[in-house]
Scaffold this active site. Structure first.
Site, mmCIF file in Angstrom:
data_model
loop_
_atom_site.group_PDB
_atom_site.id
_atom_site.type_symbol
_atom_site.label_atom_id
_atom_site.label_comp_id
_atom_site.label_asym_id
_atom_site.label_seq_id
_atom_site.Cartn_x
_atom_site.Cartn_y
_atom_site.Cartn_z
ATOM 1 C CB SER A 105 -8.465 -8.156 -2.711
ATOM 2 O OG SER A 105 -7.937 -6.970 -2.174
ATOM 3 C CB THR A 109 -9.682 -1.024 -5.422
ATOM 4 O OG1 THR A 109 -8.398 -0.429 -5.355
ATOM 5 C CG2 THR A 109 -9.852 -1.745 -6.753
ATOM 6 C CE LYS A 118 -9.737 2.330 -2.047
ATOM 7 N NZ LYS A 118 -8.548 2.402 -1.204
ATOM 8 C CG ASN A 161 -11.827 -0.235 2.129
ATOM 9 O OD1 ASN A 161 -12.685 -0.132 2.997
ATOM 10 N ND2 ASN A 161 -10.702 -0.902 2.315
ATOM 11 C CG ASP A 191 -8.369 1.702 2.529
ATOM 12 O OD1 ASP A 191 -7.982 0.522 2.410
ATOM 13 O OD2 ASP A 191 -8.785 2.382 1.574
ATOM 14 C CB ALA A 196 -4.448 16.365 0.396
ATOM 15 N N GLY A 197 -5.149 12.993 -0.908
ATOM 16 C CA GLY A 197 -6.157 12.259 -1.680
ATOM 17 C C GLY A 197 -6.924 11.290 -0.787
ATOM 18 N N GLY A 198 -7.482 10.248 -1.407
ATOM 19 C CA GLY A 198 -8.331 9.300 -0.685
ATOM 20 C C GLY A 198 -7.591 8.570 0.429
ATOM 21 C CB ALA A 199 -4.361 6.751 0.574
ATOM 22 C CE1 TYR A 237 -0.885 -2.108 -1.795
ATOM 23 C CE2 TYR A 237 0.091 -3.711 -3.290
ATOM 24 C CZ TYR A 237 -1.013 -3.029 -2.812
ATOM 25 O OH TYR A 237 -2.245 -3.269 -3.360
HETATM 26 P P1 NDP Z 1 -5.428 9.913 -4.988
HETATM 27 O O1 NDP Z 1 -5.384 10.017 -6.468
HETATM 28 O O2 NDP Z 1 -6.695 10.165 -4.265
HETATM 29 O O3 NDP Z 1 -4.300 10.919 -4.366
HETATM 30 C C1 NDP Z 1 -3.005 10.971 -4.911
HETATM 31 C C2 NDP Z 1 -2.123 11.899 -4.073
HETATM 32 O O4 NDP Z 1 -0.784 11.840 -4.609
HETATM 33 C C3 NDP Z 1 -2.546 13.362 -4.097
HETATM 34 O O5 NDP Z 1 -2.261 13.945 -2.844
HETATM 35 C C4 NDP Z 1 -1.631 13.950 -5.190
HETATM 36 O O6 NDP Z 1 -1.354 15.331 -5.016
HETATM 37 C C5 NDP Z 1 -0.350 13.165 -4.936
HETATM 38 N N1 NDP Z 1 0.546 13.091 -6.085
HETATM 39 C C6 NDP Z 1 0.400 12.294 -7.189
HETATM 40 N N2 NDP Z 1 1.443 12.473 -8.034
HETATM 41 C C7 NDP Z 1 2.272 13.402 -7.456
HETATM 42 C C8 NDP Z 1 3.493 13.989 -7.841
HETATM 43 N N3 NDP Z 1 4.112 13.680 -8.983
HETATM 44 N N4 NDP Z 1 4.073 14.881 -7.004
HETATM 45 C C9 NDP Z 1 3.466 15.208 -5.834
HETATM 46 N N5 NDP Z 1 2.282 14.678 -5.417
HETATM 47 C C10 NDP Z 1 1.687 13.782 -6.218
HETATM 48 O O7 NDP Z 1 -4.865 8.438 -4.673
HETATM 49 P P2 NDP Z 1 -5.115 7.595 -3.329
HETATM 50 O O8 NDP Z 1 -4.939 8.501 -2.174
HETATM 51 O O9 NDP Z 1 -6.359 6.815 -3.431
HETATM 52 O O10 NDP Z 1 -3.910 6.517 -3.392
HETATM 53 C C11 NDP Z 1 -2.562 6.937 -3.239
HETATM 54 C C12 NDP Z 1 -1.667 5.701 -3.169
HETATM 55 O O11 NDP Z 1 -1.965 4.961 -1.983
HETATM 56 C C13 NDP Z 1 -1.861 4.724 -4.342
HETATM 57 O O12 NDP Z 1 -0.579 4.315 -4.807
HETATM 58 C C14 NDP Z 1 -2.588 3.554 -3.717
HETATM 59 O O13 NDP Z 1 -2.275 2.318 -4.332
HETATM 60 C C15 NDP Z 1 -2.072 3.574 -2.282
HETATM 61 N N6 NDP Z 1 -3.015 2.945 -1.340
HETATM 62 C C16 NDP Z 1 -2.569 1.854 -0.618
HETATM 63 C C17 NDP Z 1 -3.418 1.208 0.263
HETATM 64 C C18 NDP Z 1 -2.935 0.006 1.028
HETATM 65 O O14 NDP Z 1 -3.766 -0.807 1.483
HETATM 66 N N7 NDP Z 1 -1.643 -0.148 1.235
HETATM 67 C C19 NDP Z 1 -4.819 1.657 0.473
HETATM 68 C C20 NDP Z 1 -5.152 2.838 -0.302
HETATM 69 C C21 NDP Z 1 -4.280 3.431 -1.193
HETATM 70 P P3 NDP Z 1 -2.292 16.484 -5.705
HETATM 71 O O15 NDP Z 1 -3.494 16.623 -4.810
HETATM 72 O O16 NDP Z 1 -1.421 17.668 -5.690
HETATM 73 O O17 NDP Z 1 -2.638 15.986 -7.081
#
Ligand code: NDP
Length: 294
Positions: free
Chosen positions: A27, A72, A76, A97, A112, A138-141, A241
């Site tokens: 960024s 970030t 968030k 964000n 985002d 099902a996380g933040g992204a 990425y």
């Molecule tokens: P979170 O921690 O909020 O969510 C992570 C997700 O990944 C959950 O659904 C989790 O599942 C799942 N997960 C993690 N490890 C495993 C595994 N070994 N097997 C199965 N499921 C898994 O993270 P974010 O949502 O904030 O970010 C996720 C990715 O997106 C990051 O790599 C981030 O860099 C990227 N991102 C990219 C952006 C862009 O501009 N290109 C913007 C925002 C994010 P569970 O609920 O079961 O734990």
């Protein structure tokens, strides 16, 4: 050696990014390239802030009259109670964000979501209206992407997550906000996903499977997807990425699919943040800056 030819003055406006860690963030490169291209007297700096220090850090940014900042991992969601107001999108997504100073107030936005939609259009030529989409995670992204897909008129969104209860909770929450999209929850399991993946026009990955904690490629990839049931016409978007593309994008391309990683979303969310702060479109300055280091 880096080009440090910035002209700072007493009028220079300061922007930044708050996260832990932030040293890897693209960024600062993107936003400073845009300030330079648009001849705006402003500078964008990284602010490494630990979780425990977030509230103090926001107080500091407030009193120092920082004009805006990105947020970030891991802040968030936790930043929300530190802010005065949220945009409609940030409120619905439950994550921020981008923070903009409006008078004495700090207002939270989520770029985002709009960045994801713009990248789908720009990088894959895909518009969600009327389409069926599978979202992994099902996380933040995932929250930002599911919200964007529903707002853009997707006919059906399947949320598949390792912890299925999180997927169910998300589908119920967004089902109330977006009644015209059918939203279903599934476990992240190749048997359960055969049918939804077969019917999907687009698969979006928001999980961090296949990446180690430092974001590098790691062994063990997406065997949880039913590859034999996915049509080669189905598009794939990985919000993650990584230089040289992600393990999932490589796997999807080997399956004959058109696939893109999330660098386009990163650029588009940065462009949206820039517009919120300055009211100007940064043109292709951010994309050029990122492509120059790739
Ligand atoms: P979170 O921690 O909020 O969510 C992570 C997700 O990944 C959950 O659904 C989790 O599942 C799942 N997960 C993690 N490890 C495993 C595994 N070994 N097997 C199965 N499921 C898994 O993270 P974010 O949502 O904030 O970010 C996720 C990715 O997106 C990051 O790599 C981030 O860099 C990227 N991102 C990219 C952006 C862009 O501009 N290109 C913007 C925002 C994010 P569970 O609920 O079961 O734990």
């Amino acid at each position: 050696m880096k080009n440090l030819s910035v002209n700072l003055s007493g009028k220079t406006r300061i922007f930044g990014i708050v996260g832990w860690p932030v040293s890897h963030s693209l960024s600062p490169l993107m936003q400073n390239a845009a300030f330079t291209a648009m001849q705006i007297d402003a500078v964008y700096v990284p602010f490494p802030v630990r979780e425990i220090d977030l509230r103090d850090a926001v107080t500091g940014l407030r009193v120092l009259s920082i004009q805006g900042f990105n947020v970030t991992i891991p802040h968030k969601q936790n930043i929300i109670p530190c802010l005065d107001r949220l945009s409609k999108e940030a409120q619905a997504i439950g994550a921020v964000n981008t923070v903009a100073r409006e008078g004495d107030e700090l207002v939270g936005h989520n770029s985002d979501s709009s960045g994801f939609l713009r990248s789908l259009q720009y990088d894959l030529g895909f518009s969600p209206r009327g389409h069926r989409i599978v979202v992994l995670g099902a996380g933040g992204a995932a929250r930002a992407c599911v919200y964007a897909l529903c707002q853009a008129g997707a006919a059906e969104v399947v949320i598949a997550n390792r912890n299925c209860e999180r997927a169910i909770a998300l589908s119920e929450e967004f089902g109330l906000i977006c009644p015209s999209t059918k939203i279903h929850a599934f476990p992240l399991d190749n048997n359960a996903l055969k049918e939804p993946c077969y019917a999907a026009d687009l698969i979006v990955n928001t999980t961090s499977i296949g990446l180690d904690k430092m974001g590098s490629n790691a062994a063990g990839t997406f065997d949880l997807l039913p590859w034999g049931n996915i049509n080669s016409e189905t598009l794939l978007y990985d919000v993650v990425y990584s230089p040289g593309s992600t393990p999932l994008v490589k796997r999807a391309r080997a399956n004959g699919m058109v696939a893109k990683d999330g660098i386009g979303m990163l650029i588009a969310q940065g462009e949206e943040a820039f517009k919120i702060w300055t009211g100007h479109d940064p043109g292709d300055s951010m994309r050029c800056a990122v492509e120059n280091v790739a």
